[in-house]
Write a protein that holds these residues in place. Structure first.
Motif, PDB file in Angstrom:
ATOM      1  N   SER A 403       0.589 -13.001  -3.739  1.00 32.33           N
ATOM      2  CA  SER A 403       0.003 -11.749  -3.235  1.00 32.33           C
ATOM      3  C   SER A 403       0.338 -10.565  -4.129  1.00 32.33           C
ATOM      4  O   SER A 403      -0.398  -9.567  -4.150  1.00 32.33           O
ATOM      5  CB  SER A 403       0.511 -11.479  -1.821  1.00 32.33           C
ATOM      6  N   SER A 404       1.426 -10.665  -4.878  1.00 27.96           N
ATOM      7  CA  SER A 404       1.812  -9.548  -5.754  1.00 27.96           C
ATOM      8  C   SER A 404       0.769  -9.290  -6.838  1.00 27.96           C
ATOM      9  O   SER A 404       0.673  -8.173  -7.369  1.00 27.96           O
ATOM     10  CB  SER A 404       3.171  -9.840  -6.405  1.00 27.96           C
ATOM     11  N   VAL A 405      -0.041 -10.317  -7.176  1.00 24.05           N
ATOM     12  CA  VAL A 405      -1.068 -10.145  -8.208  1.00 24.05           C
ATOM     13  C   VAL A 405      -2.138  -9.180  -7.722  1.00 24.05           C
ATOM     14  O   VAL A 405      -2.608  -8.311  -8.469  1.00 24.05           O
ATOM     15  CB  VAL A 405      -1.686 -11.503  -8.595  1.00 24.05           C
ATOM     16  N   ALA A 406      -2.547  -9.319  -6.464  1.00 27.07           N
ATOM     17  CA  ALA A 406      -3.549  -8.411  -5.916  1.00 27.07           C
ATOM     18  C   ALA A 406      -3.032  -6.974  -5.921  1.00 27.07           C
ATOM     19  O   ALA A 406      -3.781  -6.028  -6.229  1.00 27.07           O
ATOM     20  CB  ALA A 406      -3.924  -8.831  -4.501  1.00 27.07           C
ATOM     21  N   GLU A 407      -1.753  -6.798  -5.586  1.00 25.74           N
ATOM     22  CA  GLU A 407      -1.163  -5.463  -5.613  1.00 25.74           C
ATOM     23  C   GLU A 407      -1.135  -4.911  -7.036  1.00 25.74           C
ATOM     24  O   GLU A 407      -1.396  -3.726  -7.268  1.00 25.74           O
ATOM     25  CB  GLU A 407       0.251  -5.509  -5.037  1.00 25.74           C
ATOM     26  N   LEU A 408      -0.834  -5.789  -8.004  1.00 28.35           N
ATOM     27  CA  LEU A 408      -0.805  -5.380  -9.401  1.00 28.35           C
ATOM     28  C   LEU A 408      -2.188  -4.919  -9.859  1.00 28.35           C
ATOM     29  O   LEU A 408      -2.331  -3.873 -10.501  1.00 28.35           O
ATOM     30  CB  LEU A 408      -0.318  -6.537 -10.272  1.00 28.35           C
ATOM     31  N   LEU A 409      -3.217  -5.688  -9.507  1.00 28.28           N
ATOM     32  CA  LEU A 409      -4.579  -5.344  -9.919  1.00 28.28           C
ATOM     33  C   LEU A 409      -5.037  -4.042  -9.275  1.00 28.28           C
ATOM     34  O   LEU A 409      -5.714  -3.229  -9.914  1.00 28.28           O
ATOM     35  CB  LEU A 409      -5.537  -6.478  -9.556  1.00 28.28           C
ATOM     36  N   GLU A 410      -4.688  -3.831  -8.025  1.00 28.98           N
ATOM     37  CA  GLU A 410      -5.073  -2.596  -7.346  1.00 28.98           C
ATOM     38  C   GLU A 410      -4.400  -1.390  -7.990  1.00 28.98           C
ATOM     39  O   GLU A 410      -5.015  -0.333  -8.165  1.00 28.98           O
ATOM     40  CB  GLU A 410      -4.684  -2.682  -5.866  1.00 28.98           C
ATOM     41  N   ARG A 411      -3.137  -1.571  -8.394  1.00 26.20           N
ATOM     42  CA  ARG A 411      -2.387  -0.473  -9.006  1.00 26.20           C
ATOM     43  C   ARG A 411      -2.905  -0.145 -10.406  1.00 26.20           C
ATOM     44  O   ARG A 411      -3.060   1.016 -10.778  1.00 26.20           O
ATOM     45  CB  ARG A 411      -0.901  -0.836  -9.065  1.00 26.20           C
ATOM     46  N   THR A 412      -3.191  -1.178 -11.185  1.00 32.93           N
ATOM     47  CA  THR A 412      -3.617  -0.959 -12.567  1.00 32.93           C
ATOM     48  C   THR A 412      -5.066  -0.509 -12.670  1.00 32.93           C
ATOM     49  O   THR A 412      -5.449   0.143 -13.651  1.00 32.93           O
ATOM     50  CB  THR A 412      -3.433  -2.246 -13.396  1.00 32.93           C
ATOM     51  N   ASN A 413      -5.888  -0.832 -11.687  1.00 32.80           N
ATOM     52  CA  ASN A 413      -7.287  -0.429 -11.744  1.00 32.80           C
ATOM     53  C   ASN A 413      -7.439   1.086 -11.696  1.00 32.80           C
ATOM     54  O   ASN A 413      -8.384   1.645 -12.262  1.00 32.80           O
ATOM     55  CB  ASN A 413      -8.054  -1.064 -10.582  1.00 32.80           C
ATOM     56  N   ALA A 414      -6.483   1.759 -11.055  1.00 31.99           N
ATOM     57  CA  ALA A 414      -6.580   3.208 -10.906  1.00 31.99           C
ATOM     58  C   ALA A 414      -6.429   3.942 -12.230  1.00 31.99           C
ATOM     59  O   ALA A 414      -7.002   5.010 -12.421  1.00 31.99           O
ATOM     60  CB  ALA A 414      -5.525   3.700  -9.919  1.00 31.99           C
ATOM     61  N   ASP A 415      -5.650   3.378 -13.165  1.00 27.60           N
ATOM     62  CA  ASP A 415      -5.432   4.082 -14.434  1.00 27.60           C
ATOM     63  C   ASP A 415      -6.098   3.392 -15.617  1.00 27.60           C
ATOM     64  O   ASP A 415      -5.797   3.698 -16.775  1.00 27.60           O
ATOM     65  CB  ASP A 415      -3.929   4.249 -14.708  1.00 27.60           C
ATOM     66  N   GLY A 416      -7.011   2.460 -15.345  1.00 28.18           N
ATOM     67  CA  GLY A 416      -7.775   1.844 -16.421  1.00 28.18           C
ATOM     68  C   GLY A 416      -7.025   0.818 -17.232  1.00 28.18           C
ATOM     69  O   GLY A 416      -7.422   0.516 -18.363  1.00 28.18           O
ATOM     70  N   THR A 417      -5.960   0.252 -16.696  1.00 31.33           N
ATOM     71  CA  THR A 417      -5.190  -0.770 -17.411  1.00 31.33           C
ATOM     72  C   THR A 417      -5.847  -2.133 -17.262  1.00 31.33           C
ATOM     73  O   THR A 417      -6.231  -2.525 -16.164  1.00 31.33           O
ATOM     74  CB  THR A 417      -3.749  -0.835 -16.872  1.00 31.33           C
ATOM     75  N   ALA A 418      -5.984  -2.855 -18.376  1.00 29.82           N
ATOM     76  CA  ALA A 418      -6.512  -4.218 -18.348  1.00 29.82           C
ATOM     77  C   ALA A 418      -5.363  -5.201 -18.112  1.00 29.82           C
ATOM     78  O   ALA A 418      -4.255  -5.014 -18.626  1.00 29.82           O
ATOM     79  CB  ALA A 418      -7.217  -4.545 -19.653  1.00 29.82           C
ATOM     80  N   VAL A 419      -5.630  -6.236 -17.333  1.00 28.63           N
ATOM     81  CA  VAL A 419      -4.606  -7.215 -16.973  1.00 28.63           C
ATOM     82  C   VAL A 419      -5.065  -8.600 -17.404  1.00 28.63           C
ATOM     83  O   VAL A 419      -6.171  -9.028 -17.056  1.00 28.63           O
ATOM     84  CB  VAL A 419      -4.322  -7.206 -15.457  1.00 28.63           C
ATOM     85  N   VAL A 420      -4.229  -9.287 -18.178  1.00 33.52           N
ATOM     86  CA  VAL A 420      -4.486 -10.677 -18.563  1.00 33.52           C
ATOM     87  C   VAL A 420      -3.488 -11.551 -17.796  1.00 33.52           C
ATOM     88  O   VAL A 420      -2.283 -11.513 -18.067  1.00 33.52           O
ATOM     89  CB  VAL A 420      -4.321 -10.884 -20.077  1.00 33.52           C
ATOM     90  N   LEU A 421      -4.001 -12.292 -16.815  1.00 28.98           N
ATOM     91  CA  LEU A 421      -3.139 -13.179 -16.034  1.00 28.98           C
ATOM     92  C   LEU A 421      -2.930 -14.485 -16.787  1.00 28.98           C
ATOM     93  O   LEU A 421      -3.813 -14.925 -17.542  1.00 28.98           O
ATOM     94  CB  LEU A 421      -3.768 -13.446 -14.669  1.00 28.98           C
ATOM     95  N   ALA A 422      -1.769 -15.103 -16.572  1.00 27.53           N
ATOM     96  CA  ALA A 422      -1.445 -16.342 -17.275  1.00 27.53           C
ATOM     97  C   ALA A 422      -0.806 -17.345 -16.317  1.00 27.53           C
ATOM     98  O   ALA A 422       0.048 -16.981 -15.501  1.00 27.53           O
ATOM     99  CB  ALA A 422      -0.498 -16.064 -18.446  1.00 27.53           C
ATOM    100  N   ALA A 423      -1.241 -18.597 -16.430  1.00 25.95           N
ATOM    101  CA  ALA A 423      -0.645 -19.701 -15.677  1.00 25.95           C
ATOM    102  C   ALA A 423      -0.230 -20.780 -16.663  1.00 25.95           C
ATOM    103  O   ALA A 423      -0.954 -21.077 -17.623  1.00 25.95           O
ATOM    104  CB  ALA A 423      -1.639 -20.264 -14.666  1.00 25.95           C
ATOM    105  N   ILE A 424       0.954 -21.368 -16.442  1.00 20.54           N
ATOM    106  CA  ILE A 424       1.489 -22.398 -17.325  1.00 20.54           C
ATOM    107  C   ILE A 424       1.748 -23.656 -16.506  1.00 20.54           C
ATOM    108  O   ILE A 424       2.482 -23.615 -15.506  1.00 20.54           O
ATOM    109  CB  ILE A 424       2.797 -21.937 -18.003  1.00 20.54           C
ATOM    110  N   ASP A 425       1.112 -24.749 -16.913  1.00 16.84           N
ATOM    111  CA  ASP A 425       1.286 -26.049 -16.237  1.00 16.84           C
ATOM    112  C   ASP A 425       1.070 -25.935 -14.728  1.00 16.84           C
ATOM    113  O   ASP A 425       1.838 -26.482 -13.914  1.00 16.84           O
ATOM    114  CB  ASP A 425       2.686 -26.612 -16.536  1.00 16.84           C
ATOM    115  N   GLY A 426       0.041 -25.181 -14.359  1.00 11.24           N
ATOM    116  CA  GLY A 426      -0.330 -25.088 -12.955  1.00 11.24           C
ATOM    117  C   GLY A 426       0.441 -24.077 -12.147  1.00 11.24           C
ATOM    118  O   GLY A 426       0.245 -23.986 -10.927  1.00 11.24           O
TER     119      GLY A 426
END
Length: 763
Positions: A403-426
Motif C-alpha cells: 500500500s505504501s506504493v500508492a501513497e508514494l505515487l500520490e505524493r510524487t504526482n503533486a510535484d511532477g516526479t516520475a517513479v520507476v517501480l522495480a520488482a526482483i524475483d517476484g
C-alpha cells in the motif's frame, strides 16, 4: 539581414570615396572638382536619409537621422561641401556599425523552419516512401521513428506512443499516448517507432499555427526607439535657432556657418552605435548573442521579466533525485540492476537512470531475455535475477505491490516526479524517483536580476499548476501563470507590455510567439529549439541562466556610457556653438574642434568593452577544481539515498531490525560524510572565502557544518540507547525526528555549496 549589410557597406564606400577623392583633388589644386566630389559623396547619405525620414514620418516618428539630414542639407546650402561629406561619412559609418552587429548575430541563427521536418515516411500501396510535407493529406498513414519530430497532427495507430512534448507544453517528462489518442506536430518520438494517421495537412498543424503566431507577433511588435533619437529633436531647432540669431545679430553668414559646422550630429551618430557594438562584442565573450542594438537598449529599460519553466528555470531533463528502497537489496545494487535493464529501453527516463548509475561508477550487469512494452515497462534477467521495472500498472501485473506504493505515487504526482517501480524475483524491491531539477544557478540568477533592476518576475508555463508552484516556491518568483497555451502566453505578454517594456525567457517551440511579442525575447539556445531562437532578440548560447543577469548589467551600463557620450558630446558642441555664435570660433577651427569632440565621445563609448559582469569575483575557480568538488558530492549521494531509505522504512520496521539498520547508517555517516564536512570547513572554505571577499562570507555555511555535527552526535547517542533497549518507542521517535532534521540540513547544505561552486566557476 545580409541585404541591409550590403547596402550600408556600399553607401559607406561611396561616401568615403567621395571624401577622399575630393581631398586629393583639393590638394592637387582642382578645387571645383573637389567640391563636386564631396557633393557626390554626400548624395548617397542624403538619399538614404530622405527615404528613412519618409518612413519615420509615416510612423509619426523622427530622430537622429532628421538631425543629420538638416546638418548635411545646411552645409550644402551654405556651399560647405566638405562638411557635408564628413557628416555623410560619419552617418554611414554609424549605420554600418549597427548592421555589422546584426549581421554577425544573424550568422549564428538557423532559419525558423529548419527544425520542422521536410518530409515524412508514409505508406503508399503498402510501401514506405519519403513524401514531401506539401503532399501529405488527412488520412495518410505515417511511420514515426525514434527521435523523429511529428510532421503533422494525427492519431496513434499503435498500442501506445511515448512522446517528448516539452517544447510544446513545457512538461519535462515523456508522455505516453494509447491507441486512438490525438497527437500534435512538433513533438518528438521518445520511444519505439509507431504508426499514426494524419488528421491535418502540415500547413494546418499545431506547429504551423505556432509559426504563424510568431510571424503575427513580430509584425505587430512596435520597434524600440533608439537612445540617440530621444535627444535629437530639441538639438535641431536649438542649433538652427542659434545659427539664425548669430547671423541676424552680426549680419555675418560665416558665424551661422560656424555654428552649423560645430553643431554636426557626430556625437549622436557615432557614440551610441560604438557603445552598442562594443556591448554586443562584450556579450558575445560571455556566450550571449544579441541580435541588434535595439534589443540591448530595450533590455536596459525593462522592469518586468517572464520565465518559462522547463529548460529555463529547470534543466529540462529528468534526473535521479532519490531511491525508495524496500530492503531486498541495497541502494547501489537496486540502481545498478535497474540501470542494467534500462540500457535496452529507448525511453527518456531509461536514459536518465543509466546516466545516474554511470555517474556513481556502478558496474552494470549482464542482461538477457529482455521484453519491453514501450511506455509502460521492461522485464528481463540481470545477473541471473528476474527484474520487472516500469510504471505502476505494468509492475502490478507481475507482482503484488504494498500500500505504501500508492501513497508514494500520490505524493510524487503533486510535484511532477516520475517513479520507476522495480520488482526482483517476484518481490517488490523499491522505486527510483526522477524529476526535472531547478538549475543550480537559478536562485542566484533571479537575485542578480532583481539587483540589476528587475521589479517583477513571472513564471509563464504550459506545465501543470501544482508542478509550476512547486518549482516557484523559494526561488523568488512573484506570479505563477501555469497551463498556458502558446496563444495564452502571447496574450499575457501583450497585456503586460501595455504598462512598460517586457522580457520573456524561454526555450521551447511553444515559447516562440511570446518571445516574438515581448519587448525583448531571450532564448536558451543550447537545447536547439530553433523556433524560439529565431523569434528571440537575445540567445544565451551558454546554458546558464545567470548570463541573463550579466546581459542586463551590460545593457544598463552601456546605456549609461552611451548617455554620457551623447550628453558630453552635445554639451561640448553647445559650448562650441556659443563660441562660434559670438565670433570666437571660425568655421575651419570649428570643424577641427568638432573632430576632437567626435574622438572624445568614441573613446568614452569604447569603455563598454571593459564592463565587468555582475557575477565576477576577484578570483575564479578552475573548471577542474569545480569538477572535483562536484564529484565529491556525487560520491556522497549514496549516503543521502541511504539516509532517505532508512527514514522511509523506519516507521514500519520491526523493533528487532531497527538497531542494526541504524548502526549501519551511523557508520556510513561517521566514516564517509563527517570527514568530508570536516575537511571542507578546515581546508576548502578558507580558500573560497578569499575568492568571495569580505570578512567572513561563509559564516552561515560553517554554521551548517556545526549543525550537522550536532545532529549526528545526538543521533549516535540515541542509537546506542536504542541498541540497549530496542523496544524504547520514545527513543525511536526521537531518532526519526533527528534523521528528518539531518536529511533536510544536508540536502540544503549541499545545494548551497553547489550554488557557490557554480558562481565561482570560470565556465
Amino acid at each position: 539581414m545580409n541585404y541591409r549589410w550590403r547596402i550600408d557597406l556600399w553607401i559607406f564606400i561611396a561616401c568615403m570615396v567621395g571624401l577622399l577623392t575630393g581631398a586629393v583633388l583639393w590638394l592637387t589644386g582642382w578645387r571645383t572638382q573637389a567640391q563636386w566630389a564631396w557633393l557626390a559623396g554626400s548624395v548617397p547619405a542624403v538619399v538614404v536619409l530622405l527615404l528613412g525620414m519618409i518612413a519615420a514620418l509615416r510612423r509619426r516618428e523622427a530622430g537622429v537621422d532628421v538631425l543629420a539630414l538638416v546638418s548635411i542639407g545646411g552645409a550644402l546650402l551654405l556651399q560647405q561641401e566638405l562638411t557635408a561629406a564628413v557628416i555623410a561619412v560619419m552617418l554611414a559609418s554609424g549605420h554600418l556599425l549597427e548592421s555589422f552587429a546584426e549581421r554577425r548575430a544573424g550568422r549564428e541563427m538557423a532559419a525558423l523552419l529548419e527544425r520542422a521536418p521536410r518530409s515524412a515516411r508514409c505508406y503508399r500501396d503498402g510501401v514506405l516512401v519519403d513524401v514531401p510535407l506539401e503532399e501529405i493529406r488527412s488520412g495518410d498513414r505515417i511511420l514515426v521513428r525514434h527521435g523523429e519530430i511529428l510532421a503533422t497532427d494525427g492519431t496513434v495507430l499503435a498500442e501506445r506512443a511515448v512522446l517528448d512534448e516539452s517544447t510544446l507544453t513545457g512538461e519535462p517528462l515523456p508522455v505516453t499516448h494509447l491507441r486512438g489518442a490525438t497527437l500534435r506536430s512538433g513533438c518528438v518520438n521518445a520511444g519505439d517507432a509507431f504508426d499514426m494517421e494524419a488528421t491535418a495537412r502540415p500547413a494546418d498543424s499545431a506547429y504551423s499555427q505556432i509559426v504563424r503566431l510568431v510571424a503575427a507577433a513580430q509584425r505587430t511588435k512596435a520597434p524600440s526607439a533608439r537612445l540617440a533619437d530621444r535627444y535629437a529633436l530639441w538639438f535641431v531647432p536649438l542649433a538652427l535657432g542659434l545659427a539664425g540669431m548669430a547671423w541676424a545679430i552680426s549680419g555675418d553668414p560665416l558665424r551661422a556657418l560656424a555654428v552649423v559646422v560645430v553643431a554636426t550630429p557626430c556625437p549622436l551618430i557615432l557614440a551610441v552605435p560604438v557603445a552598442v557594438v562594443s556591448a554586443i562584442s562584450r556579450c558575445a565573450q560571455r556566450g550571449i548573442l544579441v541580435k541588434g542594438g535595439g534589443a540591448l537598449e530595450a533590455l536596459a529599460a525593462a522592469r518586468t521579466l517572464f520565465f518559462d519553466k522547463t529548460g529555463t528555470l529547470t534543466g529540462g531533463q529528468a534526473q535521479l533525485i532519490g531511491i525508495g528502497n524496500a530492503g531486498v537489496v541495497d541502494d547501489d545494487a537496486l540502481l545498478g540492476l535497474v540501470a542494467s535493464l534500462e540500457q535496452f529501453s529507448h525511453h527518456v527516463i531509461a536514459k536518465a537512470v543509466v546516466a545516474a548509475a554511470q555517474a556513481r561508477a556502478i558496474t552494470l550487469g549482464s542482461v538477457s531475455d529482455v521484453s519491453e512494452v514501450p511506455g509502460s515497462g521492461v522485464q528481463g534477467k540481470v545477473d541471473g535475477r528476474w527484474l520487472v521495472i516500469g510504471a505502476h500498472d505494468y509492475v502490478s501485473r507481475h507482482v503484488d505491490l504494498p500500500s505504501s506504493v500508492a501513497e508514494l505515487l500520490e505524493r510524487t504526482n503533486a510535484d511532477g516526479t516520475a517513479v520507476v517501480l522495480a520488482a526482483i524475483d517476484g518481490h517488490y524491491a523499491g522505486a527510483l524517483l526522477l524529476a526535472d531539477q531547478i538549475r543550480v544557478e537559478t536562485p542566484r540568477a533571479l537575485r542578480l536580476l532583481r539587483r540589476a533592476g528587475i521589479q517583477r518576475i513571472v513564471m509563464l508555463t504550459g506545465d501543470r499548476q501544482e508542478v509550476a508552484e512547486t518549482v516557484a516556491v523559494g526561488i523568488g518568483v512573484d506570479v505563477v501563470l501555469a497551463e498556458r497555451s502558446p496563444a495564452e502566453k502571447l496574450d499575457a505578454i501583450q497585456q503586460a507590455g501595455v504598462t512598460g517594456p517586457t522580457v520573456m525567457v524561454g526555450d521551447g517551440v511553444n515559447d516562440a510567439p511570446a518571445l516574438a511579442a515581448a519587448t525583448v525575447g531571450v532564448a536558451m539556445g543550447v537545447r536547439g529549439a530553433t523556433a524560439s531562437a529565431e523569434a528571440a532578440d537575445i540567445v544565451l548560447l551558454a546554458d546558464r541562466l545567470d548570463r541573463l543577469a550579466e546581459a542586463l548589467v551590460i545593457a544598463r551600463r552601456t546605456r549609461q556610457i552611451a548617455m554620457q557620450s551623447v550628453l558630453a558630446g552635445m554639451g561640448m558642441s553647445l559650448l562650441a556653438m556659443l563660441a562660434a555664435a559670438v565670433g570666437f570660433l571660425p568655421p575651419l577651427y570649428g570643424a577641427l574642434l568638432q573632430e576632437a569632440i567626435d574622438v572624445a565621445v568614441i573613446v568614452n563609448a569604447l569603455r563598454v568593452l571593459r564592463v565587468r559582469p555582475l557575477r565576477i569575483f576577484r578570483y575564479r575557480m578552475a573548471p577542474e577544481d569545480v569538477a572535483r568538488l562536484r564529484a565529491d558530492h556525487q560520491r556522497l549521494a549514496p549516503v543521502l539515498d541511504h539516509l532517505g531509505t532508512v527514514i522511509a522504512r523506519l516507521p514500519e520496521m520491526p523493533s528487532a531490525e531497527v538497531p542494526p539498520v541504524l548502526v549501519d547508517l551511523d557508520t556510513h555517516l561517521r566514516e564517509e560524510l563527517l570527514p568530508h564536512e570536516s575537511a571542507d570547513d578546515r581546508e576548502l572554505y578558507p580558500v573560497i572565502a578569499d575568492m568571495l571577499g569580505g570578512d567572513d562570507p561563509l559564516a552561515a555555511m560553517s554554521h551548517s557544518h556545526r549543525e550537522i555535527f550536532r545532529l549526528h552526535r545526538l543521533f549516535s547517542a540515541g542509537v546506542a540507547r536504542l541498541a540497549a533497549q530496542p523496544e524504547d518507542v520514545a527513543t525511536r521517535r526521537e531518532l526519526q525526528r533527528l534523521l528528518y532534521a539531518l536529511d533536510t540540513v544536508l540536502r540544503l547544505h549541499f545545494a548551497q555549496e553547489e550554488e557557490i561552486y557554480q558562481s565561482l566557476s570560470a565556465e
